[in-house]
Scaffold this active site. Structure first.
Site, PDB file in Angstrom:
ATOM      1  N   CYS A 130     -71.297  14.789 -24.885  1.00  0.00           N
ATOM      2  CA  CYS A 130     -71.178  14.749 -23.419  1.00  0.00           C
ATOM      3  C   CYS A 130     -72.043  15.807 -22.743  1.00  0.00           C
ATOM      4  CB  CYS A 130     -69.718  14.887 -23.001  1.00  0.00           C
ATOM      5  SG  CYS A 130     -68.825  16.231 -23.793  1.00  0.00           S
ATOM      6  N   HIS A 242     -68.361  18.680 -16.731  1.00  0.00           N
ATOM      7  CA  HIS A 242     -69.042  19.793 -17.377  1.00  0.00           C
ATOM      8  C   HIS A 242     -70.148  20.312 -16.455  1.00  0.00           C
ATOM      9  CE1 HIS A 242     -66.806  18.853 -20.854  1.00  0.00           C
ATOM     10  NE2 HIS A 242     -67.735  18.304 -21.608  1.00  0.00           N
TER      11      HIS A 242
END
Length: 344
Positions: A130, A242
């Site tokens: 990710c 993130h």
């Protein structure tokens, strides 16, 4: 007749998000099957206005589907992806199991979509880590514009990257601290609430973690093995999205204005960058969005031809589920998956 799709790991965070995104993007699926471990048989998951009942991985007939979107962990993927592929389906896997296999393409469609055509060797396509997915979305247009020499990355990764257990731990610790009944860490090696943990994954002999190594190895595979890349990965008390600070040294000159233009013209990237108006993106604002956001593009005067930037993306979406669905869409676009038949 549209495609037949199986979601393996349908009850997990990413599995549920896969179903949400397929519905949002009107993915051309005639039938969608929810598949999970035997203990989840009969559990219900939502797919648009439909409810799907989970079927057991051990018993499911994968010969009846064209493509399998898999998010069930590396161990299960290592065991099951080849078995599923042998039945004729194409497996798009979200774990780390196949990413560095030389016979398995590792794909972010906007970055290297043509690589899906290499699926035939094992009938498996890997989805990147990710944190890597959003990084390469920012690096690719800049590499094309000015040729990247070296990158220094620090990540600020949300607890959803650890799945439901990580999210529950942050929630329970935060509540516990306020009532003087703080639970002990279980999912993480240290307290995550009101803290930052500079370690994700396992430490290697060189002092880096395997999460950090994934980022440079995967970037090299998808963009350019000549790019020098060093990474520090940090877990932070954020539920979703993130963030990354990225310092780039280029082989050729590039201004912040030229970088903004290159990024704005790249599919899937949005530039939110106006310091005079305090315009920049934060994890909360990126959650639930499809784009990779880039902010705070500025000159790094410590190196020749240097820029610094801030990159944020919803890790459950572009970092996992969205990219997986986009890989399937890329297979359709390139004529590999054809809605009128089972198995490509």
């Amino acid at each position: 007749m549209a495609l037949k799709v199986a979601i393996v790991g349908a009850t997990g965070n990413v599995g549920r998000e896969l179903l949400n995104i397929m519905d949002e993007r009107d993915f051309p699926a005639d039938q969608v099957f929810a598949v999970a471990s035997r203990r989840s048989v009969g559990r219900e998951v939502s797919y648009g206005d439909k409810t799907l009942k989970c079927q057991a991985l051990d018993d499911f007939d994968f010969s009846q589907v064209d493509v399998v979107l898999m998010s069930a962990g590396g161990g299960l993927s290592k065991e099951w992806a080849p078995k599923i592929a042998a039945k004729g389906a194409i497996v798009i896997d979200n774990s780390s199991a196949w990413r560095m296999d030389p016979d398995v393409p590792l794909v972010v469609p906007e970055v290297n979509g043509e690589d899906v055509l290499e699926y035939e060797k094992k009938r498996i396509i890997a989805n990147p880590n990710c944190s890597t997915a959003q990084l390469v979305m920012a690096l690719k247009p800049l590499h094309d514009a000015a040729s990247i020499k070296r990158v220094v990355v620090s990540t600020y990764q949300s607890v959803s990257g650890s799945g439901k257990a990580g999210m529950d731990e942050l929630w329970n610790q935060t509540k516990g601290i306020f009532v003087n009944d703080q639970p002990e860490p279980e999912e993480y090696p240290r307290q995550i609430a009101f803290n930052a943990i500079p370690m994700i994954g396992s430490f290697r002999e060189d002092g880096f973690t395997d999460e950090e190594a994934k980022m440079w190895n995967e970037t090299h595979k998808m963009i350019d093995p000549e790019i020098k890349l060093t990474v520090t990965c940090v877990r932070v008390p954020v539920f979703v999205s993130h963030s990354e600070t990225v310092n780039i040294e280029f082989n050729n000159p590039i201004t912040p204005e030229e970088a903004r233009e290159a990024l704005r013209n790249f599919d899937g990237v949005q530039v939110i960058d106006n310091p005079e108006e305090d315009q920049y993106i934060t994890p909360v604002e990126a959650a639930g969005e499809w784009a990779t956001f880039v902010s705070r593009i500025r000159v790094d005067n410590t190196v020749e031809n240097g820029l610094a930037l801030w990159v944020v993306s919803d890790n459950l979406r572009k970092g996992a589920a969205l990219n997986t669905v986009q890989i399937a869409e890329e297979l359709i676009k390139r004529g590999v998956l054809k809605p009128e038949s089972v198995n490509a």
